[in-house]
Design a protein around this motif. Structure first.
Motif, PDB file in Angstrom:
ATOM      1  N   LEU A 133       0.717  -1.141   0.176  1.00 15.07           N
ATOM      2  CA  LEU A 133      -0.218  -0.119  -0.009  1.00 15.07           C
ATOM      3  C   LEU A 133       0.713   1.114   0.168  1.00 15.07           C
ATOM      4  N   ARG A 134       1.915   1.084   0.558  1.00 12.70           N
ATOM      5  CA  ARG A 134       2.957   2.178   0.510  1.00 12.70           C
ATOM      6  C   ARG A 134       3.059   2.905  -0.845  1.00 12.70           C
ATOM      7  N   SER A 135       2.671   4.299  -0.640  1.00 12.24           N
ATOM      8  CA  SER A 135       3.081   5.020  -1.981  1.00 12.24           C
ATOM      9  C   SER A 135       3.058   6.299  -1.981  1.00 12.24           C
ATOM     10  N   ASP A 136       3.149   7.375  -2.715  1.00  7.91           N
ATOM     11  CA  ASP A 136       3.200   8.755  -2.603  1.00  7.91           C
ATOM     12  C   ASP A 136       1.733   9.280  -2.243  1.00  7.91           C
ATOM     13  N   ARG A 137       0.922   8.593  -2.973  1.00  4.05           N
ATOM     14  CA  ARG A 137      -0.634   8.755  -2.698  1.00  4.05           C
ATOM     15  C   ARG A 137      -0.922   8.581  -1.296  1.00  4.05           C
ATOM     16  N   VAL A 138      -0.568   7.371  -0.771  1.00  4.38           N
ATOM     17  CA  VAL A 138      -0.793   7.190   0.614  1.00  4.38           C
ATOM     18  C   VAL A 138       0.052   8.099   1.560  1.00  4.38           C
ATOM     19  N   ASP A 139       1.223   8.139   1.343  1.00  3.92           N
ATOM     20  CA  ASP A 139       1.975   9.361   2.130  1.00  3.92           C
ATOM     21  C   ASP A 139       1.424  10.447   2.286  1.00  3.92           C
ATOM     22  N   SER A 140       0.832  10.949   1.132  1.00  4.13           N
ATOM     23  CA  SER A 140       0.311  12.247   1.115  1.00  4.13           C
ATOM     24  C   SER A 140      -1.074  12.366   1.951  1.00  4.13           C
ATOM     25  N   LEU A 141      -2.071  11.164   1.519  1.00  6.01           N
ATOM     26  CA  LEU A 141      -3.369  11.160   1.914  1.00  6.01           C
ATOM     27  C   LEU A 141      -3.597  10.834   3.672  1.00  6.01           C
ATOM     28  N   VAL A 142      -2.679  10.250   4.278  1.00  7.77           N
ATOM     29  CA  VAL A 142      -2.657   9.782   5.424  1.00  7.77           C
ATOM     30  C   VAL A 142      -2.853  10.940   6.588  1.00  7.77           C
ATOM     31  N   PRO A 143      -1.750  11.807   6.416  1.00  9.05           N
ATOM     32  CA  PRO A 143      -1.830  13.136   7.275  1.00  9.05           C
ATOM     33  C   PRO A 143      -3.025  13.986   6.917  1.00  9.05           C
ATOM     34  N   LYS A 144      -3.628  14.175   5.882  1.00  8.52           N
ATOM     35  CA  LYS A 144      -4.835  14.915   5.682  1.00  8.52           C
ATOM     36  C   LYS A 144      -5.936  14.190   6.153  1.00  8.52           C
ATOM     37  N   LEU A 145      -6.073  12.930   6.139  1.00 12.11           N
ATOM     38  CA  LEU A 145      -7.253  12.249   6.875  1.00 12.11           C
ATOM     39  C   LEU A 145      -7.217  12.432   8.394  1.00 12.11           C
ATOM     40  N   GLU A 146      -5.898  12.203   8.863  1.00 11.71           N
ATOM     41  CA  GLU A 146      -5.598  12.642  10.280  1.00 11.71           C
ATOM     42  C   GLU A 146      -6.151  13.945  10.655  1.00 11.71           C
ATOM     43  N   ALA A 147      -5.743  15.014   9.987  1.00  8.61           N
ATOM     44  CA  ALA A 147      -5.868  16.328  10.339  1.00  8.61           C
ATOM     45  C   ALA A 147      -7.530  16.382  10.126  1.00  8.61           C
ATOM     46  N   TRP A 148      -8.181  16.009   9.286  1.00 10.61           N
ATOM     47  CA  TRP A 148      -9.793  16.273   9.104  1.00 10.61           C
ATOM     48  C   TRP A 148     -10.131  15.342  10.215  1.00 10.61           C
ATOM     49  N   ALA A 149     -10.085  14.244  10.469  1.00  7.10           N
ATOM     50  CA  ALA A 149     -10.463  13.298  11.497  1.00  7.10           C
ATOM     51  C   ALA A 149     -10.363  14.476  12.999  1.00  7.10           C
ATOM     52  N   GLY A 150      -9.223  14.834  13.282  1.00  7.04           N
ATOM     53  CA  GLY A 150      -8.987  15.628  14.353  1.00  7.04           C
ATOM     54  C   GLY A 150      -9.735  16.906  14.429  1.00  7.04           C
ATOM     55  N   GLU A 151     -10.066  17.324  13.191  1.00  4.72           N
ATOM     56  CA  GLU A 151     -10.569  18.607  13.453  1.00  4.72           C
ATOM     57  C   GLU A 151     -12.110  18.447  13.797  1.00  4.72           C
ATOM     58  N   HIS A 152     -12.886  17.226  13.484  1.00  2.58           N
ATOM     59  CA  HIS A 152     -13.920  16.807  13.849  1.00  2.58           C
ATOM     60  C   HIS A 152     -13.939  15.935  15.176  1.00  2.58           C
ATOM     61  N   GLY A 153     -13.154  16.200  15.897  1.00  5.25           N
ATOM     62  CA  GLY A 153     -13.158  15.517  17.178  1.00  5.25           C
ATOM     63  C   GLY A 153     -12.992  14.282  17.247  1.00  5.25           C
ATOM     64  N   HIS A 154     -12.339  13.540  16.206  1.00  2.61           N
ATOM     65  CA  HIS A 154     -12.068  11.944  16.090  1.00  2.61           C
ATOM     66  C   HIS A 154     -10.789  11.654  15.648  1.00  2.61           C
ATOM     67  N   THR A 155     -10.467  10.379  16.005  1.00  4.69           N
ATOM     68  CA  THR A 155      -9.183   9.855  15.374  1.00  4.69           C
ATOM     69  C   THR A 155      -9.317   9.132  14.120  1.00  4.69           C
ATOM     70  N   ILE A 156      -8.090   9.020  13.313  1.00  6.07           N
ATOM     71  CA  ILE A 156      -8.110   8.397  11.905  1.00  6.07           C
ATOM     72  C   ILE A 156      -8.850   7.044  12.037  1.00  6.07           C
ATOM     73  N   VAL A 157      -8.566   6.224  13.055  1.00 12.26           N
ATOM     74  CA  VAL A 157      -9.204   4.836  13.419  1.00 12.26           C
ATOM     75  C   VAL A 157     -10.655   4.971  13.498  1.00 12.26           C
ATOM     76  N   GLU A 158     -11.154   6.155  14.220  1.00  3.11           N
ATOM     77  CA  GLU A 158     -12.699   5.968  14.056  1.00  3.11           C
ATOM     78  C   GLU A 158     -13.415   6.460  12.904  1.00  3.11           C
ATOM     79  N   LEU A 159     -12.357   7.419  11.966  1.00  4.64           N
ATOM     80  CA  LEU A 159     -12.979   7.824  10.793  1.00  4.64           C
ATOM     81  C   LEU A 159     -12.947   6.638   9.792  1.00  4.64           C
ATOM     82  N   ALA A 160     -11.760   5.839   9.904  1.00  6.68           N
ATOM     83  CA  ALA A 160     -11.663   4.773   8.901  1.00  6.68           C
ATOM     84  C   ALA A 160     -12.835   3.745   8.987  1.00  6.68           C
ATOM     85  N   ILE A 161     -13.237   3.266  10.325  1.00  6.13           N
ATOM     86  CA  ILE A 161     -13.989   2.427  10.535  1.00  6.13           C
ATOM     87  C   ILE A 161     -15.450   2.840  10.305  1.00  6.13           C
TER      88      ILE A 161
END
Length: 183
Positions: A133-161
């Motif tokens: 799965l490791r790729s430039d796309r994943v390296d770029s996307l994961v921090p954005k998803l973490e930030a979005w989840a955090g801004e909405h009061g959740h963890t990336i795990v909660e968002l993903a599930i």
């Protein structure tokens, strides 16, 4: 006996070789259902056109039909949206999503540009899902998803599930934990 039960609720066929006729696969599974040893049957990583053929074989013989399919599905790997989810929707079939946490990428375990932590899945199995799965796309996307989840009061795990389970065709999101604190 090891499970201390007289039946299995869902018997998943992990991989059915295309060289095995559907009758040779489904016939014995139906016997297990008829004997009460298995309640439901499912397949894994099977193309929708093959599942439809399996449905037709079951119908022709009056046998048990596959009720679910188990496929890789996460925010990082969305291939099932092309054909499997529409198939599930049309035929009342369920998807069991494995790797909903992207093999660990959606947990914060792996960081862009850094080697896998000692003892992690990618460290133990360097040719596995994490490496693939490791790729430039994943390296770029994961921090954005973490930030979005955090801004909405959740963890990336909660968002993903929650995202995987938000699809009505998904019956279960299979997560794997190797330490109690992960639960």
């Amino acid at each position: 006996r090891k499970l201390k039960t007289d039946h299995i609720d869902l018997f998943q066929v992990h991989y059915a070789s295309p060289s095995v006729p559907h009758e040779e696969l489904i016939g014995p599974l139906d016997e297990l259902v008829q004997q009460g040893k298995v309640r439901y049957i499912g397949n894994c990583n099977t193309a929708s056109w093959r599942t439809l053929e399996e449905f037709q074989t079951s119908e022709q013989h009056g046998w048990a039909r596959f009720q679910s399919t188990q496929n890789h599905y996460s925010l990082l790997y969305r291939h099932v949206e092309l054909e499997i989810l529409p198939f599930c929707r049309k035929y009342g079939f369920s998807l069991i999503a494995y790797f909903p946490l992207g093999g660990g990428w959606l947990t914060g375990t792996y960081r862009p540009g850094q080697p896998p932590p000692a003892g992690s899945r990618a460290d133990k199995v360097p040719t596995g899902i994490v490496t693939r799965l490791r790729s430039d796309r994943v390296d770029s996307l994961v921090p954005k998803l973490e930030a979005w989840a955090g801004e909405h009061g959740h963890t990336i795990v909660e968002l993903a599930i929650a995202w995987v389970l938000s699809h009505p065709e998904v019956a279960v999101a299979l997560t794997g934990f190797d330490r109690p604190e992960h639960v």
